[in-house]
Design an enzyme around this catalytic site. Structure first.
Site, PDB file in Angstrom:
ATOM      1  N   CYS A 259       4.508   0.334   6.809  1.00 16.53           N
ATOM      2  CA  CYS A 259       4.541   0.863   5.315  1.00 16.53           C
ATOM      3  C   CYS A 259       5.037   2.099   5.135  1.00 16.53           C
ATOM      4  O   CYS A 259       4.991   3.053   5.732  1.00 16.53           O
ATOM      5  CB  CYS A 259       2.942   0.808   4.708  1.00 16.53           C
ATOM      6  SG  CYS A 259       2.576   1.362   3.263  1.00 16.53           S
ATOM      7  N   ASN A 268       3.874  -5.494  12.089  1.00 18.14           N
ATOM      8  CA  ASN A 268       2.847  -6.311  12.053  1.00 18.14           C
ATOM      9  C   ASN A 268       2.605  -7.307  13.298  1.00 18.14           C
ATOM     10  O   ASN A 268       3.496  -7.259  14.176  1.00 18.14           O
ATOM     11  CB  ASN A 268       3.082  -7.556  10.712  1.00 18.14           C
ATOM     12  CG  ASN A 268       3.128  -6.801   9.336  1.00 18.14           C
ATOM     13  OD1 ASN A 268       4.059  -6.101   9.213  1.00 18.14           O
ATOM     14  ND2 ASN A 268       1.925  -7.025   8.859  1.00 18.14           N
TER      15      ASN A 268
HETATM   16  P1  HMG Z   1       3.698   5.568 -10.881  1.00 22.36           P
HETATM   17  O1  HMG Z   1       4.898   6.499 -10.610  1.00 22.36           O
HETATM   18  O2  HMG Z   1       2.301   6.190 -10.890  1.00 22.36           O
HETATM   19  O3  HMG Z   1       4.029   4.668 -12.059  1.00 22.36           O
HETATM   20  O4  HMG Z   1       3.668   4.423  -9.611  1.00 22.36           O
HETATM   21  P2  HMG Z   1       4.165   4.789 -13.552  1.00 22.36           P
HETATM   22  O5  HMG Z   1       3.245   3.731 -14.048  1.00 22.36           O
HETATM   23  O6  HMG Z   1       3.702   6.319 -13.979  1.00 22.36           O
HETATM   24  O7  HMG Z   1       5.648   4.801 -13.779  1.00 22.36           O
HETATM   25  C1  HMG Z   1       6.464   5.425 -13.257  1.00 22.36           C
HETATM   26  C2  HMG Z   1       7.943   4.682 -13.543  1.00 22.36           C
HETATM   27  O8  HMG Z   1       8.030   3.379 -12.748  1.00 22.36           O
HETATM   28  C3  HMG Z   1       8.413   4.157 -14.897  1.00 22.36           C
HETATM   29  O9  HMG Z   1       9.645   4.275 -15.171  1.00 22.36           O
HETATM   30  C4  HMG Z   1       7.632   2.718 -14.912  1.00 22.36           C
HETATM   31  O10 HMG Z   1       8.337   1.722 -15.874  1.00 22.36           O
HETATM   32  C5  HMG Z   1       8.242   2.116 -13.398  1.00 22.36           C
HETATM   33  P3  HMG Z   1      10.236   5.120 -15.918  1.00 22.36           P
HETATM   34  O11 HMG Z   1       9.727   5.141 -17.186  1.00 22.36           O
HETATM   35  O12 HMG Z   1      10.047   6.623 -15.302  1.00 22.36           O
HETATM   36  O13 HMG Z   1      11.852   4.722 -15.856  1.00 22.36           O
HETATM   37  N1  HMG Z   1       7.346   1.231 -12.941  1.00 22.36           N
HETATM   38  C6  HMG Z   1       7.857   0.049 -12.460  1.00 22.36           C
HETATM   39  N2  HMG Z   1       9.074  -0.273 -12.476  1.00 22.36           N
HETATM   40  C7  HMG Z   1       9.152  -1.686 -11.872  1.00 22.36           C
HETATM   41  N3  HMG Z   1       7.994  -2.457 -11.650  1.00 22.36           N
HETATM   42  C8  HMG Z   1       6.711  -2.066 -11.779  1.00 22.36           C
HETATM   43  C9  HMG Z   1       6.585  -0.685 -12.039  1.00 22.36           C
HETATM   44  N4  HMG Z   1       5.780   0.070 -12.413  1.00 22.36           N
HETATM   45  C10 HMG Z   1       5.938   1.390 -12.838  1.00 22.36           C
HETATM   46  N5  HMG Z   1       5.908  -2.721 -11.332  1.00 22.36           N
HETATM   47  C11 HMG Z   1       3.019   2.319  -8.811  1.00 22.36           C
HETATM   48  C12 HMG Z   1       2.818   3.613  -9.407  1.00 22.36           C
HETATM   49  C13 HMG Z   1       1.852   1.500  -8.384  1.00 22.36           C
HETATM   50  C14 HMG Z   1       3.998   1.355  -9.700  1.00 22.36           C
HETATM   51  C15 HMG Z   1       3.778   2.780  -7.585  1.00 22.36           C
HETATM   52  O14 HMG Z   1       2.799   3.603  -6.781  1.00 22.36           O
HETATM   53  C16 HMG Z   1       4.350   1.682  -6.675  1.00 22.36           C
HETATM   54  O15 HMG Z   1       5.230   1.088  -6.911  1.00 22.36           O
HETATM   55  N6  HMG Z   1       3.896   1.356  -5.643  1.00 22.36           N
HETATM   56  C17 HMG Z   1       4.115   0.625  -4.540  1.00 22.36           C
HETATM   57  C18 HMG Z   1       3.890   0.822  -3.063  1.00 22.36           C
HETATM   58  C19 HMG Z   1       4.333  -0.242  -2.385  1.00 22.36           C
HETATM   59  O16 HMG Z   1       5.045  -1.211  -2.672  1.00 22.36           O
HETATM   60  N7  HMG Z   1       3.558   0.043  -0.783  1.00 22.36           N
HETATM   61  C20 HMG Z   1       3.829  -1.088   0.010  1.00 22.36           C
HETATM   62  C21 HMG Z   1       2.911  -2.413  -0.118  1.00 22.36           C
HETATM   63  S1  HMG Z   1       1.455  -2.060   0.171  1.00 22.36           S
HETATM   64  C22 HMG Z   1       1.253  -2.492   2.115  1.00 22.36           C
HETATM   65  O17 HMG Z   1       2.287  -2.571   2.736  1.00 22.36           O
HETATM   66  C23 HMG Z   1       0.110  -2.764   2.741  1.00 22.36           C
HETATM   67  C24 HMG Z   1      -0.313  -4.218   2.923  1.00 22.36           C
HETATM   68  O18 HMG Z   1       0.831  -4.815   3.703  1.00 22.36           O
HETATM   69  C25 HMG Z   1      -1.664  -4.437   3.697  1.00 22.36           C
HETATM   70  C26 HMG Z   1      -1.637  -3.435   4.932  1.00 22.36           C
HETATM   71  O19 HMG Z   1      -0.891  -3.611   5.659  1.00 22.36           O
HETATM   72  O20 HMG Z   1      -2.715  -2.750   4.783  1.00 22.36           O
HETATM   73  C27 HMG Z   1      -0.121  -5.162   1.786  1.00 22.36           C
HETATM   74 MG    MG Z   2       1.066  -4.811   5.917  1.00 20.53          MG
END
Ligand code: HMG
Ligand code: MG
Length: 319
Positions: A259, A268
């Site tokens: 991550c 994983n």
């Molecule tokens: P933020 O910056 O707080 O979002 O991020 P925001 O709502 O303030 O928006 C900021 C900008 O991002 C805006 O664009 C939005 O339009 C855009 P701007 O107006 O500045 O040009 N935006 C998006 N664009 C495309 N698609 C979207 C989107 N959302 C906002 N969906 C947010 C908040 C949640 C979006 C951000 O933190 C994020 O994308 N996080 C993802 C993190 C991630 O993917 N992590 C890895 C997956 S989790 C993992 O791996 C664990 C897992 O495997 C299980 C385990 O192992 O435990 C699942």
């Molecule tokens: Mg994971």
């Protein structure tokens, strides 16, 4: 490459007769998402599509394909819509995607997705790092996503990360983690995937969390396990969960993964290592191990480094 068929191994010898293990396990393959989200090598969309095609051809039926997250946060998966546009969809194969918010849901729906996963954190520190939200704010972000998706007849899984501890807050309290998991199911998720994001859990902790979840009315049929193998515990933790009745296991071809928002999250549980154990236990899974090893060797060549999977290295000649 050595063929597992030629070796005639592993032998089916269910070693444990005191518990009933599931007859069949559903493998939730996360290589294309959890695996590739963390790669510094840029993987082209055609290679990703071919990776998914090969995984399906090897018999995997649940292939987490990508994430509709902010491309600024995870540039590796910025090609989500393009990937799905021309993705072959063999019958019986699901391609769930990660969706954090309504913007992500809109993009996923536009791409024809019917199967999503939201991803919450069991700890405040990781919620802030991964979602830019606190614990309570994350539920507020997910609530309309789950409601709208369910109203549209979509399938929704809920991930819960850092279920056994995180790098900032230390060991997790099973009762609080179970309460967080209960909350995701109450939002409308059909399945709860318990993430050991940094791979610190050991079997006793897995047992304790499953007991706490049972005390919160969560059945093992609603639970999936998602172990990372940082400290080499992923298989023993998986086995513990199987003994408790869990029958959905997340894993990643070749052990890809990590991550980007938790440096100590390494690969994983490798799907090949899982399949080897399931074969040995006589548990059905539907995967052709040789075809899967070939796929991981092929992907390792694209990534320019060997697979982390012991089974891939044993059978695939350490590619
Ligand atoms: P933020 O910056 O707080 O979002 O991020 P925001 O709502 O303030 O928006 C900021 C900008 O991002 C805006 O664009 C939005 O339009 C855009 P701007 O107006 O500045 O040009 N935006 C998006 N664009 C495309 N698609 C979207 C989107 N959302 C906002 N969906 C947010 C908040 C949640 C979006 C951000 O933190 C994020 O994308 N996080 C993802 C993190 C991630 O993917 N992590 C890895 C997956 S989790 C993992 O791996 C664990 C897992 O495997 C299980 C385990 O192992 O435990 C699942
Ligand atoms: Mg994971």
């Amino acid at each position: 490459m050595t063929s597992v068929r030629a070796l005639g191994l592993p032998q089916h010898s269910p070693a444990v007769e005191d518990v009933e293990l599931p007859a069949r396990v559903t493998i939730w393959e996360v290589g294309a998402r959890d695996g590739l989200q963390n790669e510094s090598t840029v993987i082209g969309v055609d290679v990703k599509r071919e990776f998914l095609r090969r995984l399906a051809a090897a018999g995997l039926t649940v292939l987490e394909a990508t994430s509709f997250v902010s491309p600024r946060w995870v540039p590796q998966l910025a090609d989500a819509a393009e990937l799905l546009a021309d993705l072959p969809r063999p019958p019986g194969v699901r391609h769930p995607v990660l969706v954090p918010n309504e913007r992500g849901l809109d993009r996923a729906v536009e791409a024809g997705v019917r199967d999503i996963a939201i991803f919450a954190s069991a700890t405040e520190s990781f919620a802030r790092r991964n979602l830019n939200r606190g614990m309570d704010e994350q539920y507020a972000m997910f609530e309309p996503v789950v409601r709208r998706a369910r109203e549209a007849g979509m399938r929704v899984r809920g991930y819960l990360s850092m279920c056994f501890g995180d790098p900032w807050e230390g060991p997790a309290d099973p009762a609080s983690v179970a309460a967080a998991g209960r909350r995701l199911l109450d939002l409308g998720c059909e399945e709860l995937s318990l993430g050991d994001t940094i791979g610190v859990a050991t079997p006793g902790q897995v047992q304790a969390l499953l007991r706490s979840l049972a005390a919160n009315g969560v059945s093992t049929g609603q639970i999936a396990v998602h172990f990372h193998d940082t400290y080499g515990q992923a298989l023993s933790n998986t086995y513990t969960a199987l003994r408790a009745g869990v029958s959905t296991v997340d894993s990643s071809a070749g052990g890809l993964g990590g991550c980007p928002f938790a440096k100590s999250a390494t690969g994983n549980l490798a799907t090949e290592d899982l399949v080897w154990m399931l074969d040995g236990l006589g548990i059905e899974h539907g995967v052709d191990l040789d075809a899967l090893v070939h796929t991981s060797v092929w992907m390792a060549e694209h990534l320019g480094r060997p697979s982390a999977s012991r089974v891939v290295n044993a059978l695939g000649g350490g590619a």
